[in-house]
Structure formats: structure tokens, C-alpha cells
Design a protein around this motif. Structure first.
Motif, PDB file in Angstrom:
ATOM      1  N   ILE A  18       0.818  -1.216   0.000  1.00  0.00           N
ATOM      2  CA  ILE A  18       0.000   0.000   0.000  1.00  0.00           C
ATOM      3  C   ILE A  18       0.852   1.266   0.000  1.00  0.00           C
ATOM      4  CG2 ILE A  18      -1.674   1.336   1.355  1.00  0.00           C
ATOM      5  CD1 ILE A  18      -2.726  -1.430   2.366  1.00  0.00           C
ATOM      6  N   LEU A  19       1.836   1.322   0.887  1.00  0.00           N
ATOM      7  CA  LEU A  19       2.608   2.556   1.023  1.00  0.00           C
ATOM      8  C   LEU A  19       3.392   2.943  -0.229  1.00  0.00           C
ATOM      9  CD1 LEU A  19       3.667   2.250   4.761  1.00  0.00           C
ATOM     10  CD2 LEU A  19       2.011   3.850   3.763  1.00  0.00           C
ATOM     11  N   PRO A  20       4.024   2.007  -0.957  1.00  0.00           N
ATOM     12  CA  PRO A  20       4.696   2.414  -2.189  1.00  0.00           C
ATOM     13  C   PRO A  20       3.723   3.002  -3.222  1.00  0.00           C
ATOM     14  CG  PRO A  20       5.477   0.259  -1.515  1.00  0.00           C
ATOM     15  CD  PRO A  20       4.321   0.601  -0.627  1.00  0.00           C
ATOM     16  N   SER A  21       2.530   2.435  -3.289  1.00  0.00           N
ATOM     17  CA  SER A  21       1.525   2.963  -4.225  1.00  0.00           C
ATOM     18  C   SER A  21       1.079   4.356  -3.808  1.00  0.00           C
ATOM     19  CB  SER A  21       0.317   2.033  -4.290  1.00  0.00           C
ATOM     20  OG  SER A  21       0.695   0.783  -4.797  1.00  0.00           O
ATOM     21  N   LEU A  22       0.870   4.529  -2.515  1.00  0.00           N
ATOM     22  CA  LEU A  22       0.489   5.861  -2.015  1.00  0.00           C
ATOM     23  C   LEU A  22       1.594   6.874  -2.279  1.00  0.00           C
ATOM     24  CD1 LEU A  22      -1.287   5.650   1.469  1.00  0.00           C
ATOM     25  CD2 LEU A  22      -2.054   6.856  -0.570  1.00  0.00           C
ATOM     26  N   LYS A  23       2.840   6.450  -2.076  1.00  0.00           N
ATOM     27  CA  LYS A  23       3.971   7.357  -2.323  1.00  0.00           C
ATOM     28  C   LYS A  23       4.009   7.775  -3.787  1.00  0.00           C
ATOM     29  CE  LYS A  23       8.942   7.833  -1.876  1.00  0.00           C
ATOM     30  NZ  LYS A  23      10.198   7.185  -1.501  1.00  0.00           N
ATOM     31  N   SER A  24       3.828   6.823  -4.682  1.00  0.00           N
ATOM     32  CA  SER A  24       3.823   7.141  -6.119  1.00  0.00           C
ATOM     33  C   SER A  24       2.708   8.119  -6.454  1.00  0.00           C
ATOM     34  CB  SER A  24       3.645   5.872  -6.948  1.00  0.00           C
ATOM     35  OG  SER A  24       4.748   5.038  -6.809  1.00  0.00           O
ATOM     36  N   ALA A  25       1.539   7.882  -5.900  1.00  0.00           N
ATOM     37  CA  ALA A  25       0.406   8.782  -6.147  1.00  0.00           C
ATOM     38  C   ALA A  25       0.687  10.159  -5.562  1.00  0.00           C
ATOM     39  CB  ALA A  25      -0.869   8.197  -5.554  1.00  0.00           C
ATOM     40  N   ALA A  26       1.308  10.200  -4.390  1.00  0.00           N
ATOM     41  CA  ALA A  26       1.611  11.482  -3.741  1.00  0.00           C
ATOM     42  C   ALA A  26       2.623  12.287  -4.545  1.00  0.00           C
ATOM     43  CB  ALA A  26       2.136  11.237  -2.330  1.00  0.00           C
ATOM     44  N   GLU A  27       3.532  11.608  -5.222  1.00  0.00           N
ATOM     45  CA  GLU A  27       4.565  12.276  -6.016  1.00  0.00           C
ATOM     46  C   GLU A  27       4.092  12.605  -7.428  1.00  0.00           C
ATOM     47  OE1 GLU A  27       7.719   9.439  -5.656  1.00  0.00           O
ATOM     48  OE2 GLU A  27       8.367  10.236  -3.721  1.00  0.00           O
ATOM     49  N   SER A  28       2.924  12.127  -7.793  1.00  0.00           N
ATOM     50  CA  SER A  28       2.389  12.346  -9.128  1.00  0.00           C
ATOM     51  C   SER A  28       1.998  13.817  -9.319  1.00  0.00           C
ATOM     52  CB  SER A  28       1.155  11.463  -9.332  1.00  0.00           C
ATOM     53  OG  SER A  28       0.515  11.795 -10.542  1.00  0.00           O
ATOM     54  N   VAL A  29       2.119  14.278 -10.532  1.00  0.00           N
ATOM     55  CA  VAL A  29       1.698  15.642 -10.858  1.00  0.00           C
ATOM     56  C   VAL A  29       0.245  15.678 -11.319  1.00  0.00           C
ATOM     57  CG1 VAL A  29       4.008  16.482 -11.374  1.00  0.00           C
ATOM     58  CG2 VAL A  29       2.645  15.437 -13.196  1.00  0.00           C
ATOM     59  N   ASN A  30      -0.407  14.548 -11.282  1.00  0.00           N
ATOM     60  CA  ASN A  30      -1.809  14.459 -11.673  1.00  0.00           C
ATOM     61  C   ASN A  30      -2.652  15.306 -10.715  1.00  0.00           C
ATOM     62  OD1 ASN A  30      -4.492  13.702 -12.095  1.00  0.00           O
ATOM     63  ND2 ASN A  30      -3.939  11.608 -12.635  1.00  0.00           N
ATOM     64  N   PRO A  31      -3.373  16.303 -11.236  1.00  0.00           N
ATOM     65  CA  PRO A  31      -4.154  17.194 -10.370  1.00  0.00           C
ATOM     66  C   PRO A  31      -5.325  16.504  -9.659  1.00  0.00           C
ATOM     67  CG  PRO A  31      -4.611  17.645 -12.672  1.00  0.00           C
ATOM     68  CD  PRO A  31      -3.494  16.638 -12.640  1.00  0.00           C
ATOM     69  N   GLU A  32      -5.633  15.297 -10.066  1.00  0.00           N
ATOM     70  CA  GLU A  32      -6.736  14.576  -9.436  1.00  0.00           C
ATOM     71  C   GLU A  32      -6.305  13.798  -8.192  1.00  0.00           C
ATOM     72  OE1 GLU A  32      -8.546  12.177 -12.428  1.00  0.00           O
ATOM     73  OE2 GLU A  32      -8.859  13.852 -13.777  1.00  0.00           O
ATOM     74  N   LEU A  33      -5.023  13.833  -7.850  1.00  0.00           N
ATOM     75  CA  LEU A  33      -4.514  13.013  -6.760  1.00  0.00           C
ATOM     76  C   LEU A  33      -4.061  13.774  -5.503  1.00  0.00           C
ATOM     77  CD1 LEU A  33      -2.434  10.460  -8.842  1.00  0.00           C
ATOM     78  CD2 LEU A  33      -4.764  10.211  -7.998  1.00  0.00           C
ATOM     79  N   PRO A  34      -4.433  15.025  -5.284  1.00  0.00           N
ATOM     80  CA  PRO A  34      -3.921  15.726  -4.095  1.00  0.00           C
ATOM     81  C   PRO A  34      -4.382  15.102  -2.780  1.00  0.00           C
ATOM     82  CG  PRO A  34      -5.623  17.039  -5.124  1.00  0.00           C
ATOM     83  CD  PRO A  34      -5.321  15.886  -6.048  1.00  0.00           C
ATOM     84  N   ALA A  35      -5.538  14.489  -2.769  1.00  0.00           N
ATOM     85  CA  ALA A  35      -6.027  13.852  -1.544  1.00  0.00           C
ATOM     86  C   ALA A  35      -5.127  12.685  -1.146  1.00  0.00           C
ATOM     87  CB  ALA A  35      -7.464  13.378  -1.727  1.00  0.00           C
ATOM     88  N   LEU A  36      -4.586  11.980  -2.131  1.00  0.00           N
ATOM     89  CA  LEU A  36      -3.706  10.863  -1.825  1.00  0.00           C
ATOM     90  C   LEU A  36      -2.390  11.330  -1.215  1.00  0.00           C
ATOM     91  CD1 LEU A  36      -4.328   8.492  -4.855  1.00  0.00           C
ATOM     92  CD2 LEU A  36      -5.201   8.306  -2.533  1.00  0.00           C
TER      93      LEU A  36
END
Length: 112
Positions: A18-36
Motif C-alpha cells: 500500500i505505502l509504495p503505491s500511495l507514495k507514487s500517487a503522492a509524487e504524481s503531478v496528476n491534479p486529481e490526486l492531491p487527496a492521496l
């Protein structure tokens, strides 16, 4: 996180997935992922805090009340194993209130 703590660090509760996936989402520049990103930051903080609490209350209480090191040593060995398997990358290491190897050696010396 609670499952990891409640299992005395024996079960990783899929945090290593879970945590590696969350980290990837957190580092993403995708504007739809700020909550992650917020969830990831909060998860790291909570994980660190709960590890600190587990050792400051549970382990130290067992040692002081029973003068027994068996359970705390098992817990710290299990935590150290989890940290070495990669959990260290997802905690706030500078906020961890102890070093596993130092604490383990201290308890083993006191146990003698």
C-alpha cells in the motif's frame, strides 16, 4: 497501521504494498490526486507515532512492571525486520524515538 501495531509487528498488513503505491500517487503531478498526497503524509506520521507509542508504553511498561524482556525483545526484533524489509522508507525516521539495534542491545544487556 493498527494491524501492524496490534500484531506486535509480526504482520505487515499489506503496508509493503500500500505505502509504495500511495507514495507514487503522492509524487504524481496528476491534479486529481492531491487527496492521496495528504493521506500518504498522514500515514507516515501516524505510523511513526504509533511505533513510538508502542515502545514507550507497551514495551517499557512490560519491562518495568514485570522486569521481563522476552516480549519487548520479540517486538523490537519483528519491527527491525519490518524496517529492513522496506518499512523504513515510509516512516519519519528522524522522529522515531529510538534505534532498534541500540534498544535491542540495551535490553539484552539488562536482561543478563
Amino acid at each position: 497501521i493498527n494491524q501492524l501495531i496490534q500484531s506486535a509487528f509480526q504482520e505487515d498488513a499489506k503496508l509493503h504494498q500500500i505505502l509504495p503505491s500511495l507514495k507514487s500517487a503522492a509524487e504524481s503531478v496528476n491534479p486529481e490526486l492531491p487527496a492521496l498526497k495528504k493521506i500518504y503524509v498522514t500515514s507516515r506520521r501516524n505510523l511513526t507515532m504509533k511505533i513510538n507509542d508502542a515502545f514507550s508504553t507497551i514495551c517499557n511498561d512490560i519491562v518495568h512492571q514485570n522486569n521481563s524482556y522476552h516480549v519487548p525483545i520479540e517486538m523490537i526484533v519483528a519491527l527491525d525486520r519490518q524496517l529492513k524489509k522496506g518499512l523504513r522508507d515510509y516512516i519519519l525516521e528522524d522522529e522515531l524515538s529510538f534505534d532498534c539495534e541500540t534498544k535491542l542491545q540495551e535490553w539484552r544487556d539488562e536482561q543478563r
